[in-house]
Design an enzyme around this catalytic site. Structure first.
Site, short mmCIF file in Angstrom:
data_model
loop_
_atom_site.label_atom_id
_atom_site.label_comp_id
_atom_site.label_asym_id
_atom_site.label_seq_id
_atom_site.Cartn_x
_atom_site.Cartn_y
_atom_site.Cartn_z
N HIS A 19 -1.66 10.45 -2.10
CA HIS A 19 -2.04 9.21 -3.07
C HIS A 19 -1.79 9.51 -4.26
CE1 HIS A 19 -4.53 6.46 -0.03
NE2 HIS A 19 -3.31 6.52 0.52
N ASP A 51 3.45 -13.92 12.06
CA ASP A 51 2.08 -14.22 11.88
C ASP A 51 1.24 -13.26 11.74
OD1 ASP A 51 -0.56 -15.43 11.53
OD2 ASP A 51 0.29 -17.23 12.62
N LYS A 85 -8.09 -0.58 11.04
CA LYS A 85 -7.26 -1.13 9.72
C LYS A 85 -5.96 -0.01 9.55
CE LYS A 85 -6.68 -1.53 5.20
NZ LYS A 85 -5.52 -0.54 4.40
N GLU A 138 1.00 -1.31 0.10
CA GLU A 138 0.11 -0.01 -0.11
C GLU A 138 0.85 1.09 -0.03
OE1 GLU A 138 -3.27 0.05 2.50
OE2 GLU A 138 -3.61 2.18 2.68
C1 MEV Z 1 -5.96 3.35 4.60
O1 MEV Z 1 -5.49 2.33 4.27
C2 MEV Z 1 -5.91 3.73 6.07
C3 MEV Z 1 -7.02 5.00 6.55
O2 MEV Z 1 -8.35 4.58 6.01
C4 MEV Z 1 -6.94 4.73 8.02
C5 MEV Z 1 -8.18 5.50 8.71
O3 MEV Z 1 -9.01 5.97 7.85
O4 MEV Z 1 -7.82 5.93 9.76
C6 MEV Z 1 -6.43 6.10 5.97
#
Ligand code: MEV
Length: 429
Positions: free
Chosen positions: A379, A282, A266, A84
């Site tokens: 990005h 892992d 995430k 990513e």
């Molecule tokens: C993207 O991989 C992760 C984010 O969505 C985390 C977040 O929203 O806190 C930018």
């Protein structure tokens, strides 16, 4: 050739590669047939062959290094394997933010894990099985001595035992708590659980349904904390105090709205999983434990907290981080050895502490971007570089052609490829 059964499994890795003829992709928008990218020959191919079954090669996930991040007074460069964009840059940015204010401080618990043995068919014994197991604690511990002896020598080993009657499924769960020191512990825990199974059958009169570690890992947590003056968050025309206030609100939203909490966490795992992969840990075990922890109070919630006090924004995080520095792929795959050296050869709790700091740094950078300029801007720069690569640019041409893509606002792959040919032709003249 037949790739469906025994012949494929039993072939050498090199033969397997010849047997496979994948169809060109239909739905990724890229039908180029460049499958040689399973890459790596020689030793690395043999390594793949001994690490997994039916190996044919590698997917080369990029390995980057984030940092430095000041963690407990040490400047740490953090290896991260991730597909990513922006993830590594975000950690480095957060590292530079905290550097002048003491960095990130961390803590970790002892690496205690749980192995579970489930017993069924206990007849009338049922819930009384709990007492029977607890009364036999010493015999069970004695029985496990041969398996735990070398772990005990390293300061780990037996910690405790408990049992629980799961009434709806009429099953007795026996939990062994074992300190696994520098290992992830799966092998030791599974061996211990299997070894003690016949004895537990004798003690309870039941029959073992299964014996396996628990990935919940709630006894193996690490936490991290940071504090920076709110004005440090001001950037690109955004006011620091206002950005800090919005970060606090955003983290609170993640505590109160599960839809947002999953994305919030995430983002935290973007960092932690990337270091897990780079060190051969892992990733699934670590992810599973983290997400389970996020639901420990009921509704799923964000794992970090922020607050403002005396002109400073403070952030903290706590989660289970069952990281190992030996065993499995850790230390076996050469990249994992390199990664651990880069990290200063930590022990397992030390690596978990770095992971907690990394998760918090990742989260701070994501929230700061989200509540100010948004994340798309960062990005777009990387997107232009990818488009340049896809159009055919290599090496030094990538940044130059990416700049053209950005300035001419080229969007699609086909237009980029056409423009790249033109550009190269003009360069040749
Ligand atoms: C993207 O991989 C992760 C984010 O969505 C985390 C977040 O929203 O806190 C930018």
């Amino acid at each position: 050739m037949n790739t469906s059964g025994r012949s494929f499994r039993k072939s050498s890795i090199r033969m397997r590669r010849d047997m496979i003829k994948p169809e060109p992709l239909q739905n990724t928008g890229n039908s180029r047939n460049d499958f040689s990218y399973t890459g790596f020959d020689g030793d690395m191919l043999d390594l793949a062959d001994v690490m997994v079954e039916q190996a044919v090669g590698y997917i080369g996930i990029p390995l980057g290094v984030a940092g430095p991040v000041l963690i407990d007074g040490n400047e740490v460069m953090i290896p991260m394997a991730t597909e990513e964009p922006s993830v590594i840059a975000a950690v480095s940015f957060a590292g530079s933010l905290v550097a002048r204010y003491g960095g990130i401080t961390t803590r970790a618990s002892d690496p205690v894990m749980v192995a579970q043995i489930f017993l069924e068919d206990m007849g009338n014994f049922g819930a009384a099985g709990v007492d029977a197991v607890l009364k036999s604690r010493d015999a069970i511990r004695e029985h496990l001595k041969p398996i735990l002896v070398s772990m005990e020598k390293r300061g780990g080993g037996w910690r405790n035992i408990d049992a629980r009657w799961i009434a709806p499924s009429r099953t007795l769960a026996v939990n062994l708590r074992i300190d696994v020191r520098d290992a992830m512990g799966a092998n030791l825990l599974n061996s211990a659980a299997e070894a003690v199974s016949p004895l537990l059958e004798k003690i309870t009169g039941g029959r073992v349904l299964m014996a396996i570690l628990s990935n919940r890992s709630w006894n193996r947590t690490a936490s991290a904390r940071l504090s920076i003056p709110i004005q440090e968050l001001g950037r690109n025309g955004f006011d620091g105090a206002e950005t800090a206030r919005r970060i606090v609100r955003a983290a609170r939203v993640a505590r109160e709205d599960p839809d947002r909490a999953v994305t919030h966490n995430k983002g935290i795992m973007n960092g932690i999983s990337a270091m897990a992969l780079a060190t051969g840990n892992d990733t699934r075990a670590i992810e599973a434990a983290a997400h389970a922890y996020a639901g420990r109070h009921g509704p799923y919630h964000g794992l970090s907290e922020y607050w403002i006090e005396n002109g400073m924004i403070h952030g903290s995080i706590e989660l289970p981080l069952p990281f190992a520095v030996t065993g499995g792929a850790v230390g076996f795959h050469p990249v994992t050895r390199w990664s651990l050296q880069l990290l200063g050869n930590p022990d397992a709790p030390g690596l978990s502490r770095i992971a907690a700091a990394l998760g918090l740094a990742q989260n701070l950078a994501a929230l700061r971007a989200l509540v100010s300029e948004g994340i798309q801007r960062g990005h777009m720069t990387l997107h232009a570089r990818r488009l340049a690569y896809d159009a055919g640019a290599r090496r030094n041409d990538i940044p130059d052609f990416a700049a053209i893509i950005r300035s001419e606002k080229i969007r699609g792959r086909d237009s980029a490829a056409r423009r790249f040919t033109e550009w190269m032709d003009a360069k040749d003249v």
